[in-house]
Write a protein that holds these residues in place. Sequence first.
Motif, PDB file in Angstrom:
ATOM      1  N   ILE A   1     -26.114  -1.278  12.253  1.00  0.00           N
ATOM      2  CA  ILE A   1     -25.673  -2.459  11.833  1.00  0.00           C
ATOM      3  C   ILE A   1     -26.808  -2.353   9.789  1.00  0.00           C
ATOM      4  N   ASP A   2     -27.734  -1.447  10.166  1.00  0.00           N
ATOM      5  CA  ASP A   2     -28.263  -0.844   8.827  1.00  0.00           C
ATOM      6  C   ASP A   2     -27.379  -0.795   8.069  1.00  0.00           C
ATOM      7  N   ARG A   3     -26.165   0.222   8.508  1.00  0.00           N
ATOM      8  CA  ARG A   3     -25.495   1.374   7.116  1.00  0.00           C
ATOM      9  C   ARG A   3     -24.443  -0.065   6.611  1.00  0.00           C
ATOM     10  N   LEU A   4     -24.247  -0.911   8.231  1.00  0.00           N
ATOM     11  CA  LEU A   4     -23.046  -1.498   7.308  1.00  0.00           C
ATOM     12  C   LEU A   4     -23.528  -2.870   6.540  1.00  0.00           C
TER      13      LEU A   4
ATOM     14  N   GLU B   1     -26.099  -2.467   4.477  1.00  0.00           N
ATOM     15  CA  GLU B   1     -26.337  -1.585   2.666  1.00  0.00           C
ATOM     16  C   GLU B   1     -24.775  -1.323   2.176  1.00  0.00           C
ATOM     17  N   LYS B   2     -23.997  -1.158   3.362  1.00  0.00           N
ATOM     18  CA  LYS B   2     -22.184  -1.637   2.040  1.00  0.00           C
ATOM     19  C   LYS B   2     -21.698  -3.019   1.740  1.00  0.00           C
ATOM     20  N   THR B   3     -22.278  -3.071   2.410  1.00  0.00           N
ATOM     21  CA  THR B   3     -21.789  -4.966   2.838  1.00  0.00           C
ATOM     22  C   THR B   3     -22.800  -5.455   1.787  1.00  0.00           C
ATOM     23  N   GLY B   4     -23.936  -5.781   1.388  1.00  0.00           N
ATOM     24  CA  GLY B   4     -24.149  -6.057   0.948  1.00  0.00           C
ATOM     25  C   GLY B   4     -25.406  -7.322   1.510  1.00  0.00           C
ATOM     26  N   ARG B   5     -24.946  -6.862   2.967  1.00  0.00           N
ATOM     27  CA  ARG B   5     -25.827  -8.580   3.653  1.00  0.00           C
ATOM     28  C   ARG B   5     -27.107  -7.771   3.825  1.00  0.00           C
ATOM     29  N   GLY B   6     -27.794  -8.422   4.309  1.00  0.00           N
ATOM     30  CA  GLY B   6     -28.712  -8.757   5.060  1.00  0.00           C
ATOM     31  C   GLY B   6     -29.744  -8.242   4.063  1.00  0.00           C
ATOM     32  N   ARG B   7     -30.077  -7.477   3.355  1.00  0.00           N
ATOM     33  CA  ARG B   7     -30.657  -6.873   2.441  1.00  0.00           C
ATOM     34  C   ARG B   7     -31.385  -7.665   1.522  1.00  0.00           C
TER      35      ARG B   7
ATOM     36  N   ALA C   1     -23.375  -6.530  19.341  1.00  0.00           N
ATOM     37  CA  ALA C   1     -21.750  -5.793  18.892  1.00  0.00           C
ATOM     38  C   ALA C   1     -21.420  -7.626  18.061  1.00  0.00           C
ATOM     39  N   SER C   2     -21.510  -8.402  18.364  1.00  0.00           N
ATOM     40  CA  SER C   2     -21.007  -9.637  17.085  1.00  0.00           C
ATOM     41  C   SER C   2     -21.526  -9.134  15.850  1.00  0.00           C
ATOM     42  N   TYR C   3     -22.196  -9.278  15.615  1.00  0.00           N
ATOM     43  CA  TYR C   3     -22.955  -9.037  14.118  1.00  0.00           C
ATOM     44  C   TYR C   3     -22.225  -7.612  13.623  1.00  0.00           C
ATOM     45  N   LEU C   4     -22.340  -6.801  15.016  1.00  0.00           N
ATOM     46  CA  LEU C   4     -21.180  -5.478  13.586  1.00  0.00           C
ATOM     47  C   LEU C   4     -19.823  -5.727  13.618  1.00  0.00           C
ATOM     48  N   ASP C   5     -19.293  -6.331  14.439  1.00  0.00           N
ATOM     49  CA  ASP C   5     -17.762  -6.897  14.646  1.00  0.00           C
ATOM     50  C   ASP C   5     -17.971  -7.219  13.371  1.00  0.00           C
ATOM     51  N   THR C   6     -18.515  -8.539  13.116  1.00  0.00           N
ATOM     52  CA  THR C   6     -18.494  -9.606  11.503  1.00  0.00           C
ATOM     53  C   THR C   6     -18.627  -8.104  10.691  1.00  0.00           C
TER      54      THR C   6
END
Length: 70
Positions: A59-62, A64-70, A32-37
Amino acid sequence: MLGGAAPDPSNPASKDPSEWVTGDEPMTGAQASYLDTLAREAGEELPADLTKARASEEIDRLQEKTGRGR
């Protein structure tokens, strides 16, 4: 391998979220916290009552969209 593009079929710990035994449970506090961010960065709003599996997919989709975590 951890963090690959798709679940590793040779690793029993690596499953698609739709196959998780606990996937229908409410998302965790960490999710929930990470999804909020991620949602804030992406300019999106998500329901607060997602399941663990759905939260993982979002989380995976966002990421990709934000360029975080991948």
